[in-house]
Design an enzyme around this catalytic site. Structure first.
Site, PDB file in Angstrom:
ATOM      1  N   ASP A 127     -15.213  15.514  38.900  1.00 17.02           N
ATOM      2  CA  ASP A 127     -14.383  16.404  39.696  1.00 17.02           C
ATOM      3  C   ASP A 127     -15.188  16.774  40.932  1.00 17.02           C
ATOM      4  OD1 ASP A 127     -12.494  18.108  40.573  1.00 17.02           O
ATOM      5  OD2 ASP A 127     -12.487  19.412  38.798  1.00 17.02           O
ATOM      6  N   MET A 128     -14.689  16.392  42.103  1.00 12.56           N
ATOM      7  CA  MET A 128     -15.421  16.670  43.342  1.00 12.56           C
ATOM      8  C   MET A 128     -15.361  18.165  43.638  1.00 12.56           C
ATOM      9  SD  MET A 128     -16.312  13.618  43.905  1.00 12.56           S
ATOM     10  CE  MET A 128     -17.194  13.987  45.407  1.00 12.56           C
ATOM     11  N   ASP A 136      -9.460  13.780  44.090  1.00 14.71           N
ATOM     12  CA  ASP A 136     -10.810  14.298  43.863  1.00 14.71           C
ATOM     13  C   ASP A 136     -11.196  14.367  42.386  1.00 14.71           C
ATOM     14  OD1 ASP A 136      -9.010  16.250  43.243  1.00 14.71           O
ATOM     15  OD2 ASP A 136     -10.134  17.879  44.151  1.00 14.71           O
ATOM     16  N   GLU A 137     -10.478  13.649  41.542  1.00 10.19           N
ATOM     17  CA  GLU A 137     -10.695  13.809  40.113  1.00 10.19           C
ATOM     18  C   GLU A 137     -10.376  12.506  39.400  1.00 10.19           C
ATOM     19  OE1 GLU A 137      -8.927  16.886  36.967  1.00 10.19           O
ATOM     20  OE2 GLU A 137      -8.331  17.265  39.031  1.00 10.19           O
TER      21      GLU A 137
END
Lengths: 348, 368
Positions: free
Chosen positions: A9-10, A103-104
């Site tokens: 997860d960013m 982002d995940e």
């Protein structure tokens, strides 16, 4: 049970990309989201979070909390670009990559001979070095626990949940932390006296099934750290949807229908573009108090035309209470069939 | 205002203008119909500001005046009244109307007539006339090809081209293009181009009659007026650049066939029955000894249709969306059509022989 599943997860992805592209923003409260009167925050940098700003918060509220913040409109094209670079790294380790959003993603590293913990660390390092962004990583033996782990010591987290630790970590958690527990289920569970994950784990399985159906069984398993869902690489889309937040809340059915008409047009266009048809139409309504309701219908025939989709949507709206003002409406088309044919065009 | 009129004629007039009444609630008065005495007639007007329709009903005017009445309720009331004489009176001081017919009486609230927007004056402009039935046919042959894509407003209407002795109407949604040309004799004025909204074309085909009587057309820079049988339709035009249609009509071909229109229409309709579940795709084989249409709905079954044709050039196979093919075949009254092809991925062209030039270009479907 091997620790082969990782969830990445960013950290504050959109804000992090903006800072990377514009170093002057580093260390400042950066808020990304819709800038119009009714926009909401999509990402807040960690500095901005210190002011109490979080995603999905109405923009005007964020501006009150942090008037000197840097407010930016999202640049989706750019985020997609950066996300693609990160995906490229993933794909060098396994084919089993399941992106959840830009982002995940989940990765299943069981096909890779090397030690998964080392691989997870290496991927995190490479994202930092090659893309210049920080990812929080969770490693475990299934998707539910991997995701829970990545959330554990964000930002810049790296957390492993082993089978031995699962119980200790899970039991004290609030039931709302379980996958699939939204506000409605949470309320239901608490009414049944089930507040902690431990309560669910120790409840009678049949009691849960009686009260909550299939979901009860699912929750029971999750409470014991069991999750059988596989990491499934992104295939063709499962649904095509479009929703819109109105400029002001509507209490007029005709106006809602007007919007559904427009949305069904957009959904139809995207379906045609992707060459798919669908049998299920879902209408979603969000009320002024942010509660949501959705109704869907699956027919015999595959639909793609605007008129067909709208017709079903119109029927579905009949089953939805319009006793409160409406903030948002959405339509989606699912149970898709992917055609092997492409309609050619005369010109673009 | 006080007028006497016949229910049947009154209802017909209301239905005519009703088509232009706004369905959106942007400006409340637009959900009404304007009623106004003019000479010995009652003028009815409906508009949503994009399109305006006006018509006249024969009446006995007892007292002049005007009022706007809510279209929906008003229409329903007049529809249900017996076909007898109606006395309609309106009180301007409190904007109410009274409808009397036989033993029925209705009082309904209206709005002041002077708040109703005037239809734009379309008088000076490029003028021409064309028989109603001919205009109706021209529009019917192209209107289905207009685009529903709201991102391309310039395709959501028909392109009208006026030359000295020809009128052309063209529509395309990028998947197919319909082109129709016809002769005119009395064009006066300089304007040559306009894009007429799809909704206007739809309403026109409903209102135009199958008769020789002429329609007067007046075109200005941003409006077009059609006048026929006591009805006036004024429509806004669509701004924007229509694509160069000439470029997409192929002028050469490798295969040319002549086929009976009805036979092809019926066979396509039947084959489409088993293409439904998928995506309306039919395959058409053009052979020396006949045209073969096949379709396949894996879960249900297959269809096979064969039609005699005369073929010149190469044998070929092509896949079409049956709907696109049917749309055109349905509006062609010629006994035979000519189809020209240049392989499975090039546009197909359907032409008629005797009707003044009609060309339909249709893009094939490619199997992935």
């Amino acid at each position: 049970m091997e620790l082969d599943i990782i969830h990445l997860d960013m950290d504050a992805f959109y804000a992090a990309v903006e800072m990377k592209d514009n170093p002057e923003l580093v260390g400042k409260p950066v808020i990304i989201g819709g800038l119009s009167r009714r926009g909401v925050v999509s990402t807040a940098s960690y500095q901005a979070r210190n002011y109490g700003i979080h995603s999905a918060m109405p923009m005007h509220q964020a501006r009150k909390l942090c008037p000197h913040g840097v407010y930016l409109k999202p640049r989706h094209g750019r985020y997609k670009e950066v996300s693609a670079k990160i995906q490229e790294i993933f794909c060098q380790y396994t084919e089993l990559v399941e992106p959840l959003s830009l982002d995940e993603a989940f990765l299943d590293l069981s096909q890779n001979d090397r030690n998964s913990l080392q691989l997870a660390k290496e991927i995190k390092r490479r994202i930092k070095k090659e893309v210049g962004l920080v990812a929080s990583v969770g490693v475990s033996y299934n998707k539910f626990l991997a995701k829970l782990a990545s959330d554990f010591d964000k930002p810049d987290g790296f957390k492993v949940i082993s089978p031995f630790a699962a119980e200790k970590i899970l039991f004290p958690l609030d039931v709302s932390q379980l996958w699939g527990v939204g506000p409605q289920t949470e309320e239901k569970l608490k009414r049944l006296g089930l507040h902690k994950v431990k309560d669910i784990a120790q409840a009678d399985k049949h009691f849960l099934i009686r009260k909550l159906g299939k979901k009860g069984y699912q929750l029971y398993n999750l409470a014991w750290g069991k999750d059988e869902r596989e990491v499934t690489p992104a295939g063709p889309p499962k649904s095509i949807g479009k929703e819109t937040t109105f400029r002001f809340d509507l209490d007029d059915k005709a106006a809602v229908l007007e919007n559904l008409k427009r949305l069904s047009q957009q959904v139809a266009q995207r379906a045609t573009k992707k060459g798919v048809k669908g049998r299920t139409v879902t209408v979603k309504i969000k009320y002024e108090d942010f509660t949501e309701i959705s109704r869907s219908k699956t027919g015999e025939r595959y639909l793609e035309a605007q008129e067909q989709i709208y017709q079903v949507a119109e029927q579905l709206l009949e089953d939805i209470e319009l006793n409160k003002k409406i903030r948002l409406a959405g339509i989606s088309l699912s149970t898709l069939n992917h055609s092997d044919f492409k309609q050619l065009k005369l010109f673009d | 205002m006080r007028v006497k009129l016949q229910q049947k004629e009154f209802y017909q007039g209301i239905q005519t203008v009703r088509k232009a009444v706004s369905s959106k609630t942007t400006l409340p008065i637009l959900s009404g119909i304007l009623l106004k005495t003019e000479g010995d007639k009652l003028k009815l007007v409906g508009t949503d500001l994009e399109i305006g329709i006006e018509c006249f009903v024969n009446t006995q005017v007892i007292q002049e005046g005007a009022i706007v009445l809510p279209a929906q309720h008003f229409t329903n009331i007049i529809r249900e009244l017996p076909n007898e004489e109606i006395i309609l009176s309106a009180e301007t001081s409190n904007n109410t109307a009274q409808i009397k017919c036989g033993n029925s009486q209705f009082n309904i609230h209206g709005s002041p007539a002077d708040e109703f927007p005037l239809l734009p004056e379309v008088e000076s402009g490029t003028k021409l006339t064309i028989e109603q039935q001919r205009l109706k046919k021209i529009i019917e042959q192209i209107k289905f090809a207009t685009s529903k894509d709201e991102n391309k407003p310039f395709l959501s209407g028909g392109l009208l081209l006026l030359e000295d002795e020809t009128v052309k109407l063209i529509a395309t949604d990028t998947y197919r293009l319909a082109y129709k040309e016809n002769t005119i004799t009395d064009k006066q004025g300089e304007l040559t181009k306009a894009i007429i909204p799809n909704t206007t074309l739809q309403e026109l085909t409903k209102l135009l009659d199958n008769q020789e009587e002429k329609t007067k057309i007046v075109l200005t820079d941003n409006q077009i007026l059609f006048k026929f049988s006591g009805i006036s339709v004024v429509s806004r035009l669509i701004e924007g650049q229509f694509p160069n249609y000439k470029q997409v009509i192929p002028d050469t071909s490798e295969t040319e066939i002549v086929v009976n229109t009805q036979q092809l229409l019926q066979a396509t309709k039947r084959a489409a029955l088993l293409a439904k579940e998928d995506s309306d795709i039919i395959k058409v084989n053009f052979n020396e000894d006949g045209l073969i249409i096949t379709s396949n709905a894996p879960e249900i079954g297959q269809a096979y249709e064969e039609i005699p044709i005369s073929l010149v050039g190469q044998e070929t196979e092509i896949a079409f969306n049956a709907k696109y093919l049917l749309d055109a075949l349905k509006v062609i009254s010629d006994e035979e059509v000519t189809i020209k092809l240049s392989g499975p991925l090039a546009p197909g062209v359907i032409k008629t022989k005797s009707e003044q030039e009609y060309i339909y270009v249709i893009m094939p479907v490619r199997s992935a």
